[in-house]
Write a protein that holds these residues in place. Structure first.
Motif, PDB file in Angstrom:
ATOM      1  N   THR A 282       0.894  -1.304  -0.042  1.00  0.00           N
ATOM      2  CA  THR A 282       0.091  -0.105   0.232  1.00  0.00           C
ATOM      3  C   THR A 282       0.726   1.092   0.187  1.00  0.00           C
ATOM      4  N   ILE A 283       0.492   2.142  -0.625  1.00  0.00           N
ATOM      5  CA  ILE A 283       1.121   3.501  -0.736  1.00  0.00           C
ATOM      6  C   ILE A 283       0.272   4.399  -0.046  1.00  0.00           C
ATOM      7  N   MET A 284       0.882   5.772   0.356  1.00  0.00           N
ATOM      8  CA  MET A 284       0.251   6.983   1.062  1.00  0.00           C
ATOM      9  C   MET A 284      -0.873   7.478   0.050  1.00  0.00           C
ATOM     10  N   GLY A 285      -2.136   7.952   0.557  1.00  0.00           N
ATOM     11  CA  GLY A 285      -2.801   9.019   0.138  1.00  0.00           C
ATOM     12  C   GLY A 285      -2.784  10.200   0.695  1.00  0.00           C
ATOM     13  N   ASN A 286      -3.471  11.217   0.345  1.00  0.00           N
ATOM     14  CA  ASN A 286      -3.497  12.458   1.196  1.00  0.00           C
ATOM     15  C   ASN A 286      -4.424  12.234   2.303  1.00  0.00           C
ATOM     16  N   TYR A 287      -5.290  11.593   2.269  1.00  0.00           N
ATOM     17  CA  TYR A 287      -6.001  11.281   3.673  1.00  0.00           C
ATOM     18  C   TYR A 287      -5.261  10.756   4.624  1.00  0.00           C
ATOM     19  N   ASP A 288      -4.313   9.651   4.174  1.00  0.00           N
ATOM     20  CA  ASP A 288      -3.572   8.948   5.080  1.00  0.00           C
ATOM     21  C   ASP A 288      -2.568   9.533   5.873  1.00  0.00           C
ATOM     22  N   ASP A 289      -1.962  10.666   4.956  1.00  0.00           N
ATOM     23  CA  ASP A 289      -1.122  11.729   5.535  1.00  0.00           C
ATOM     24  C   ASP A 289      -1.903  12.509   6.488  1.00  0.00           C
ATOM     25  N   ALA A 290      -3.040  12.933   6.084  1.00  0.00           N
ATOM     26  CA  ALA A 290      -3.712  13.812   6.948  1.00  0.00           C
ATOM     27  C   ALA A 290      -4.028  13.188   8.219  1.00  0.00           C
ATOM     28  N   ILE A 291      -4.489  12.047   8.350  1.00  0.00           N
ATOM     29  CA  ILE A 291      -5.037  11.278   9.509  1.00  0.00           C
ATOM     30  C   ILE A 291      -3.947  10.789  10.282  1.00  0.00           C
ATOM     31  N   GLY A 292      -2.881  10.099   9.465  1.00  0.00           N
ATOM     32  CA  GLY A 292      -1.644   9.641  10.036  1.00  0.00           C
ATOM     33  C   GLY A 292      -1.020  10.979  11.066  1.00  0.00           C
TER      34      GLY A 292
ATOM     35  N   ARG B 272       3.722   5.659   7.900  1.00  0.00           N
ATOM     36  CA  ARG B 272       4.918   4.784   7.434  1.00  0.00           C
ATOM     37  C   ARG B 272       4.574   4.390   6.132  1.00  0.00           C
ATOM     38  N   LEU B 273       3.608   4.445   5.429  1.00  0.00           N
ATOM     39  CA  LEU B 273       3.323   4.288   3.968  1.00  0.00           C
ATOM     40  C   LEU B 273       4.386   4.918   3.181  1.00  0.00           C
ATOM     41  N   PRO B 274       4.900   4.116   1.974  1.00  0.00           N
ATOM     42  CA  PRO B 274       5.770   4.914   1.090  1.00  0.00           C
ATOM     43  C   PRO B 274       4.877   5.720   0.342  1.00  0.00           C
ATOM     44  N   HIS B 275       5.402   6.430  -0.593  1.00  0.00           N
ATOM     45  CA  HIS B 275       4.718   7.348  -1.440  1.00  0.00           C
ATOM     46  C   HIS B 275       4.686   6.836  -2.913  1.00  0.00           C
ATOM     47  N   THR B 276       5.446   5.782  -3.010  1.00  0.00           N
ATOM     48  CA  THR B 276       5.409   5.102  -4.203  1.00  0.00           C
ATOM     49  C   THR B 276       5.653   3.634  -4.231  1.00  0.00           C
ATOM     50  N   ILE B 277       5.485   2.772  -4.944  1.00  0.00           N
ATOM     51  CA  ILE B 277       5.762   1.487  -5.240  1.00  0.00           C
ATOM     52  C   ILE B 277       6.165   1.538  -6.749  1.00  0.00           C
ATOM     53  N   GLU B 278       7.375   0.807  -7.117  1.00  0.00           N
ATOM     54  CA  GLU B 278       7.836   0.178  -8.408  1.00  0.00           C
ATOM     55  C   GLU B 278       8.167  -1.143  -8.672  1.00  0.00           C
ATOM     56  N   PHE B 279       7.735  -1.654  -9.564  1.00  0.00           N
ATOM     57  CA  PHE B 279       8.038  -3.188  -9.869  1.00  0.00           C
ATOM     58  C   PHE B 279       7.938  -3.316 -11.360  1.00  0.00           C
ATOM     59  N   GLU B 280       8.425  -4.587 -11.847  1.00  0.00           N
ATOM     60  CA  GLU B 280       8.522  -4.988 -13.192  1.00  0.00           C
ATOM     61  C   GLU B 280       7.664  -6.644 -12.920  1.00  0.00           C
ATOM     62  N   ASP B 281       6.807  -6.888 -13.907  1.00  0.00           N
ATOM     63  CA  ASP B 281       6.433  -8.137 -14.288  1.00  0.00           C
ATOM     64  C   ASP B 281       6.287  -8.355 -15.626  1.00  0.00           C
ATOM     65  N   GLU B 282       6.712  -9.809 -16.125  1.00  0.00           N
ATOM     66  CA  GLU B 282       6.533 -10.050 -17.507  1.00  0.00           C
ATOM     67  C   GLU B 282       7.236  -8.860 -18.596  1.00  0.00           C
ATOM     68  N   GLY B 283       8.245  -8.167 -18.127  1.00  0.00           N
ATOM     69  CA  GLY B 283       8.646  -7.239 -19.005  1.00  0.00           C
ATOM     70  C   GLY B 283       8.167  -5.829 -18.896  1.00  0.00           C
ATOM     71  N   VAL B 284       7.032  -5.452 -18.084  1.00  0.00           N
ATOM     72  CA  VAL B 284       6.466  -4.363 -18.101  1.00  0.00           C
ATOM     73  C   VAL B 284       6.601  -3.756 -16.740  1.00  0.00           C
ATOM     74  N   SER B 285       7.346  -2.524 -16.736  1.00  0.00           N
ATOM     75  CA  SER B 285       7.506  -1.820 -15.523  1.00  0.00           C
ATOM     76  C   SER B 285       6.407  -0.905 -15.092  1.00  0.00           C
ATOM     77  N   PHE B 286       6.071  -0.753 -13.831  1.00  0.00           N
ATOM     78  CA  PHE B 286       4.727  -0.065 -13.263  1.00  0.00           C
ATOM     79  C   PHE B 286       5.409   0.681 -12.024  1.00  0.00           C
ATOM     80  N   LEU B 287       4.741   1.806 -12.104  1.00  0.00           N
ATOM     81  CA  LEU B 287       4.874   2.880 -11.235  1.00  0.00           C
ATOM     82  C   LEU B 287       3.351   3.188 -10.423  1.00  0.00           C
ATOM     83  N   LEU B 288       3.439   2.949  -9.204  1.00  0.00           N
ATOM     84  CA  LEU B 288       2.292   3.220  -8.278  1.00  0.00           C
ATOM     85  C   LEU B 288       2.261   4.635  -7.320  1.00  0.00           C
ATOM     86  N   VAL B 289       1.438   5.514  -7.698  1.00  0.00           N
ATOM     87  CA  VAL B 289       1.431   6.866  -6.882  1.00  0.00           C
ATOM     88  C   VAL B 289      -0.135   7.065  -6.616  1.00  0.00           C
TER      89      VAL B 289
END
Length: 256
Positions: A58-68, A108-125
């Protein structure tokens, strides 16, 4: 590889449980949460507990930031007046009804997650590659801005949340998705929404999935908690929006 992406649960436990059950039926290999577990809805503590229990990345959203961090504002682009007051009331209530343990998890949640699967790279934000928490990447965002965001990301695929509007855009050989919202859709469809992506050797197909849940139970909990009535109205109506410009398709395939 079958991947699922979801976000913007906003304390709506009934919607989250329905989505998780739907994912199980579809044989998901991995799922990711793109933030905003809390805010607005009546069960922030239970939603955080479920995500933690299942160990969902899981990554951090703005409400997670505000409540946390117990902030007075989530940084949302509210309209002045009643909309701002409803948002502020929601934040105060969520802070008061989220445990210290859950707040520490949110911090403690990160702002981004990056990974690669089956030759395709992903960025989650949650927001955008340039403004992780707060930028609204909408169907109306100019192509020039999208190009800059995808250039900054450097990944084949970017998935974000925050707007509560399911969207896909194909920009110069890269894909930008918004996975919609589980607990507070804003596109005129009240059902919980999440994104399903199948990746196979550099090819990708996707589908936006809609899941019905017990809205009545959530609305009753909102009333019992003493939260503003407007929060129930949004769940009842799905907060109307012109779907014609989102770029949403039931299913499509790309080769990256």
């Amino acid at each position: 590889m079958r991947l699922a992406f979801f976000s913007d649960i906003h304390g709506n436990l009934e919607a989250l449980q329905a989505v998780l059950e739907d994912m199980e039926k579809r044989g998901i290999d991995r799922c990711y949460c793109l933030g905003d577990l809390v805010g607005y809805g009546p069960q922030p503590e239970e939603v955080v507990g479920k995500i933690r229990e299942l160990g969902i990345p899981t990554i951090m959203g703005n409400y997670d930031d505000a409540i946390g961090f117990e902030k007075e504002s989530c940084g949302c682009a509210y309209n002045p007046g009643r909309e701002t007051r409803v948002g502020d009331e929601s934040i105060k209530w969520s802070i008061a009804n989220t445990s210290d343990t859950s707040k520490e998890y949110l911090r403690r949640l990160p702002h981004t997650i990056e990974f690669e699967d089956e030759g395709v790279s992903f960025l989650l934000v949650h927001g955008s590659p340039l403004e992780h928490l707060l930028e609204y990447v909408k169907p109306t965002t100019p192509p020039e801005r999208l190009e800059r965001l995808l250039e900054k990301a450097g990944s084949d695929v970017v998935v974000n949340g925050h707007t509560h509007l399911p969207m896909v855009r194909w920009i110069k050989g890269k894909l930008l998705f918004n996975d919609g919202s589980v607990g507070r859709p804003k596109d005129g469809d009240w059902r919980a929404c999440y994104l399903l992506v199948d990746v196979n050797r550099g090819s990708l197909s996707y589908e936006f999935l809609r899941v019905e849940y017990d809205r009545k139970a959530t609305i009753e909990k909102i009333a019992k908690a003493g939260l503003p009535a407007e929060l129930s109205v949004v769940l009842a109506l799905g907060e109307g929006y012109d779907m014609g410009s989102t770029g949403e398709s039931n299913s499509m395939e790309f080769t990256l």
